[in-house]
Design a protein around this motif. Structure first.
Motif, short mmCIF file in Angstrom:
data_model
loop_
_atom_site.label_atom_id
_atom_site.label_comp_id
_atom_site.label_asym_id
_atom_site.label_seq_id
_atom_site.Cartn_x
_atom_site.Cartn_y
_atom_site.Cartn_z
N PRO A 1 -11.66 -2.06 8.27
CA PRO A 1 -11.27 -2.49 6.92
C PRO A 1 -12.07 -1.85 5.80
O PRO A 1 -11.77 -2.10 4.62
CB PRO A 1 -11.48 -4.01 6.96
N ALA A 2 -13.06 -1.02 6.12
CA ALA A 2 -13.73 -0.26 5.07
C ALA A 2 -12.86 0.90 4.58
O ALA A 2 -13.16 1.51 3.55
CB ALA A 2 -15.07 0.27 5.58
N ILE A 3 -11.79 1.20 5.32
CA ILE A 3 -10.90 2.31 4.97
C ILE A 3 -9.73 1.78 4.14
O ILE A 3 -8.94 0.97 4.63
CB ILE A 3 -10.37 3.02 6.24
N PRO A 4 -9.59 2.21 2.89
CA PRO A 4 -8.46 1.75 2.07
C PRO A 4 -7.17 2.47 2.49
O PRO A 4 -6.90 3.59 2.07
CB PRO A 4 -8.88 2.12 0.64
N ALA A 5 -6.39 1.81 3.33
CA ALA A 5 -5.19 2.43 3.88
C ALA A 5 -4.19 1.35 4.24
O ALA A 5 -4.51 0.16 4.28
CB ALA A 5 -5.54 3.25 5.12
N LEU B 1 2.22 5.46 11.23
CA LEU B 1 1.77 6.32 10.14
C LEU B 1 0.68 5.59 9.35
O LEU B 1 0.87 4.45 8.95
CB LEU B 1 2.93 6.66 9.20
N ILE B 2 -0.44 6.27 9.15
CA ILE B 2 -1.54 5.70 8.38
C ILE B 2 -1.59 6.41 7.03
O ILE B 2 -1.81 7.62 6.97
CB ILE B 2 -2.88 5.82 9.14
N LEU B 3 -1.36 5.64 5.97
CA LEU B 3 -1.28 6.21 4.63
C LEU B 3 -2.53 5.86 3.83
O LEU B 3 -2.94 4.69 3.81
CB LEU B 3 -0.05 5.69 3.90
N PRO B 4 -3.12 6.82 3.15
CA PRO B 4 -4.32 6.55 2.35
C PRO B 4 -3.98 5.78 1.08
O PRO B 4 -2.80 5.60 0.73
CB PRO B 4 -4.84 7.95 2.02
N GLY B 5 -5.00 5.37 0.39
CA GLY B 5 -4.83 4.49 -0.75
C GLY B 5 -3.97 5.04 -1.87
O GLY B 5 -3.35 4.27 -2.60
N PHE C 1 5.57 -0.20 -0.86
CA PHE C 1 4.31 -0.66 -0.26
C PHE C 1 3.20 0.32 -0.63
O PHE C 1 3.37 1.54 -0.56
CB PHE C 1 4.44 -0.73 1.26
N ARG C 2 2.05 -0.25 -0.96
CA ARG C 2 0.87 0.57 -1.25
C ARG C 2 -0.38 -0.28 -1.09
O ARG C 2 -0.30 -1.51 -1.02
CB ARG C 2 0.93 1.14 -2.67
N VAL C 3 -1.53 0.39 -1.04
CA VAL C 3 -2.80 -0.34 -1.06
C VAL C 3 -2.94 -0.98 -2.43
O VAL C 3 -2.83 -0.31 -3.47
CB VAL C 3 -3.98 0.60 -0.77
N ALA C 4 -3.17 -2.28 -2.45
CA ALA C 4 -3.23 -3.02 -3.72
C ALA C 4 -4.50 -2.67 -4.49
O ALA C 4 -5.52 -2.27 -3.91
CB ALA C 4 -3.19 -4.52 -3.44
#
Length: 265
Positions: free
Chosen positions: A174-178, A199-203, A236-239
């Motif tokens: 959870p330290a990774i913003p994704a 698929l892992i998407l960055p922030g 959808f995105r990192v909030a």
């Protein structure tokens, strides 16, 4: 300091909730269900999810801590035998704040109705009301694939150990913003193809789902299941917001993973 407590609702959790409340009041802390500085969740991860959604409008002002009364939780790191230690820590010790990424969901509609916006701590899923889900998947505004199958799951790093893991998704610290997009029973043959991998998407990346032949969908936001009609797109995105956990001692993520899925003790 102002505090609030949420309980799973069983007799054991309710007894602990009343005991914690009494102890903290004895330390002259103020009980405030509307504007707490710290929320104590007594139960399990599901109880903390309820607490998160109850106080998601004040995430920058409220921190969470969990006491688990059942199986070891990813969010609940204190056990009933330790509540005296926890109470003293809350009353006497400045706590460390650990922040975890959240998932932002924005649903737009064909009829021009005002868009709906949600935050998820674990994940959101999208499934058809009837039959196969068919969605065009766009990443950063570019078409990526046309998905056919039972549904799609979009998870946070902290939620990667929940439904996402059962679908074969990766566990992300959870330290990774994704965020992670995982397929639910996709259709793959000589005619229809998907990437077939999570698929892992960055922030700074956004994933948008666009309906192809249906407009009504069941959308889950953590433990909530909602019916949305006349959907134009789901984004959808990192909030920008993050959840804040109050830490009074180390609670290593990989140890939680080990204890939950590997350890026999």
């Amino acid at each position: 300091m102002k505090f609030a407590i949420t309980s799973k609702g069983d007799s054991n959790s309710n007894t602990l909730m009343h005991k914690i409340k009494m102890y903290l009041l004895d330390f002259n802390l103020q009980y405030d269900e509307d504007q707490p500085d710290i929320v104590i969740s007594v139960g399990g991860d599901g109880t903390l999810l309820y607490a998160f959604h109850r106080y998601c409008s004040r995430l920058d002002k409220t921190a969470f801590v969990g006491v688990h009364t059942g199986h070891l939780g990813f969010y609940a790191d204190w056990v009933p035998e330790e509540i005296e230690k926890l109470v003293i820590a809350i009353a006497k010790t400045p706590f460390q704040v650990v922040e975890y990424p959240l998932l932002e969901i924005i649903i737009r509609y064909q009829n021009g109705e005002r868009e709906s916006s949600y935050l998820a701590l674990n994940e959101s899923t999208v499934k058809s009301v009837e039959g196969t889900l068919v969605m065009d998947v766009d990443i950063r505004g570019q078409h990526f694939e046309r998905f056919r199958g039972d549904g799609l799951c979009i998870a946070t790093p902290s939620g990667s150990t929940a439904y996402n893991k059962a679908l074969g998704g990766a566990i992300i610290h959870p330290a990774i913003p994704a965020i992670q997009l995982t397929e639910i029973a996709s259709i793959n043959n000589r005619v229809f193809r998907t990437v077939g991998s999570p698929l892992i998407l960055p922030g700074h990346h956004t994933c948008t789902l666009k309906p192809v032949n249906q407009t009504d969908f069941h959308v889950t936001i953590d433990h909530l299941t909602l019916l949305h009609k006349d959907v134009k797109s789901l984004q959808f995105r990192v909030a920008d917001n993050m959840i804040r956990f109050a830490r009074f001692r180390p609670f290593p993520f990989w140890k939680r993973v080990h204890d939950s899925f590997i350890s026999n003790s």
